[in-house]
Motif scaffolding. Structure first.
Motif, mmCIF file in Angstrom:
data_model
loop_
_atom_site.group_PDB
_atom_site.id
_atom_site.type_symbol
_atom_site.label_atom_id
_atom_site.label_comp_id
_atom_site.label_asym_id
_atom_site.label_seq_id
_atom_site.Cartn_x
_atom_site.Cartn_y
_atom_site.Cartn_z
ATOM 1 N N GLY A 7 0.951 -0.875 -0.325
ATOM 2 C CA GLY A 7 0.366 0.189 -0.104
ATOM 3 C C GLY A 7 0.685 1.694 0.232
ATOM 4 N N PRO A 8 0.169 2.291 -0.926
ATOM 5 C CA PRO A 8 1.366 3.636 0.111
ATOM 6 C C PRO A 8 1.451 4.308 0.803
ATOM 7 N N ALA A 9 2.555 5.018 1.051
ATOM 8 C CA ALA A 9 3.005 5.894 2.359
ATOM 9 C C ALA A 9 2.201 5.653 3.118
ATOM 10 N N GLY A 10 2.214 5.974 4.618
ATOM 11 C CA GLY A 10 1.539 6.618 5.473
ATOM 12 C C GLY A 10 -0.218 5.815 5.221
ATOM 13 N N ALA A 11 -0.199 4.291 5.211
ATOM 14 C CA ALA A 11 -1.845 3.771 5.305
ATOM 15 C C ALA A 11 -1.669 2.979 6.732
ATOM 16 N N GLY A 12 -0.824 3.230 7.041
ATOM 17 C CA GLY A 12 -0.361 2.754 8.206
ATOM 18 C C GLY A 12 0.390 0.801 8.530
ATOM 19 N N SER A 145 -7.285 7.265 2.075
ATOM 20 C CA SER A 145 -7.202 8.914 1.856
ATOM 21 C C SER A 145 -6.101 9.659 1.891
ATOM 22 N N SER A 146 -5.504 10.661 0.889
ATOM 23 C CA SER A 146 -4.279 11.484 1.688
ATOM 24 C C SER A 146 -4.627 11.937 2.438
ATOM 25 N N LYS A 147 -5.683 12.283 3.206
ATOM 26 C CA LYS A 147 -6.117 13.316 4.062
ATOM 27 C C LYS A 147 -5.654 13.123 4.895
ATOM 28 N N VAL A 148 -6.357 11.619 4.892
ATOM 29 C CA VAL A 148 -5.684 10.722 6.331
ATOM 30 C C VAL A 148 -4.933 10.784 7.361
ATOM 31 N N ARG A 149 -4.288 9.920 5.988
ATOM 32 C CA ARG A 149 -2.113 9.666 5.739
ATOM 33 C C ARG A 149 -2.025 10.809 6.262
ATOM 34 N N ALA A 150 -1.610 11.597 5.608
ATOM 35 C CA ALA A 150 -1.431 13.218 5.562
ATOM 36 C C ALA A 150 -1.713 13.583 7.927
ATOM 37 N N ARG A 151 -3.193 13.282 7.687
ATOM 38 C CA ARG A 151 -3.600 14.028 9.296
ATOM 39 C C ARG A 151 -2.978 12.689 10.057
ATOM 40 N N ILE A 157 3.986 13.386 14.557
ATOM 41 C CA ILE A 157 4.878 14.148 14.182
ATOM 42 C C ILE A 157 4.872 15.544 15.880
ATOM 43 N N ILE A 158 3.378 16.054 15.467
ATOM 44 C CA ILE A 158 3.502 16.331 16.692
ATOM 45 C C ILE A 158 3.622 16.000 17.966
ATOM 46 N N ALA A 159 3.294 14.481 18.153
ATOM 47 C CA ALA A 159 3.175 13.695 19.574
ATOM 48 C C ALA A 159 4.665 13.649 20.343
ATOM 49 N N LYS A 160 6.176 13.916 18.934
ATOM 50 C CA LYS A 160 6.844 13.906 19.457
ATOM 51 C C LYS A 160 8.115 15.183 20.137
ATOM 52 N N ASP A 165 3.902 21.134 9.120
ATOM 53 C CA ASP A 165 2.528 22.069 8.417
ATOM 54 C C ASP A 165 2.183 20.625 7.496
ATOM 55 N N ILE A 166 1.213 20.753 8.237
ATOM 56 C CA ILE A 166 -0.162 19.157 7.133
ATOM 57 C C ILE A 166 -0.551 19.570 6.044
ATOM 58 N N ASN A 167 0.126 20.393 5.115
ATOM 59 C CA ASN A 167 -0.697 20.418 3.997
ATOM 60 C C ASN A 167 0.945 20.408 3.721
#
Ligand code: DC
Length: 217
Positions: A7-12, A145-151, A157-160, A165-167
């Motif tokens: 699957g694509p990057a960031g799909a979990g 979706s790319s939005k969910v993956r970016a989120r 990153i924020i948790a660290k 910038d999410i965009n």
């Protein structure tokens, strides 16, 4: 029994694959980390990847090893444990570019197949179901979706305690998808016999349970 998750990057994929492996008592193999290991070598040695012949010569003596310490996969690059350096964005971006080179893929192919021969594995990547383990008993194409993956990436990153910038993250994800799907050698695509799972609105546990159900069919 081998389970292939592409699957694509960031799909979990890594979170899901790790948890599935733990529940089943299998070995988790993160093939992206192997590509990141090679990418780190290319970055640290300032190797220009526009010349495939040059890259092939330079990586020929490079040794990538995978070891398990306290159940965690560790990547060794020429004898050094580089695992902690592999998640940096620069390394991921380089891995996406350099993994398009046939010489880079050829270098990691045997290592990945051998692991699947020696152990029951949950292996995640981009071409596991289509190319590395075409006979895997269970194949999953995991996306969101790319939005969910970016989120998700943004929250990590924020948790660290870092800023992001999410965009920019979403733009990076879209570029990476394009590179991974449009390359000539072993592009990311769903294997014909893979089960498609969109995790946008699913919890981690729901996805893991879905995959475990597939092993019992
Ligand atoms: O899954 P990841 O983000 O750690 O992977 C980093 C890059 O490596 C990804 O952009 C594409 C490449 N990759 C690949 O081409 N084939 C794989 N089996 C795994 C990763």
């Amino acid at each position: 029994m081998n389970i292939a998750i592409d699957g694509p990057a960031g799909a979990g994929k890594s979170t899901i694959a790790k948890k599935t492996a733990k529940e089943l008592g299998y070995i988790y193999v993160d093939t992206g980390a192997m590509y990141r290991g090679i990418a780190l070598y290319l970055l640290e040695n300032d190797i220009d990847i526009s010349d495939a012949g040059y890259v092939e010569k330079k990586i020929e003596p490079v040794i990538i090893e995978i070891k398990y310490e306290s159940d965690m996969q560790q990547i060794y690059l020429n004898g050094n444990n580089v695992t902690s350096k592999l998640r940096e964005e620069a390394v991921g971006n380089m891995a996406s570019k350099s993994s398009a080179l046939p010489c880079v893929r050829a270098k990691l192919l045997d290592l990945q197949r051998q692991l699947a021969k020696d152990y029951d594995v949950v292996m995640d990547g981009r071409d596991i179901g289509t190319n590395i383990l075409p006979d895997a008993e269970v194949k999953v194409y995991l996306t969101a979706s790319s939005k969910v993956r970016a989120r998700r990436r943004y929250d990590e990153i924020i948790a660290k305690g870092e800023t992001a910038d999410i965009n920019v993250i979403e733009a990076d994800i879209i570029t990476r998808d394009k590179q991974d799907m449009e390359r000539e050698t072993a592009p990311l695509r769903q294997a014909e016999d893979a089960v498609y799972i969109d995790s946008s609105d699913m919890t981690i546990d729901e996805v893991v349970a879905t995959i475990i159900r597939l092993t019992k069919k």
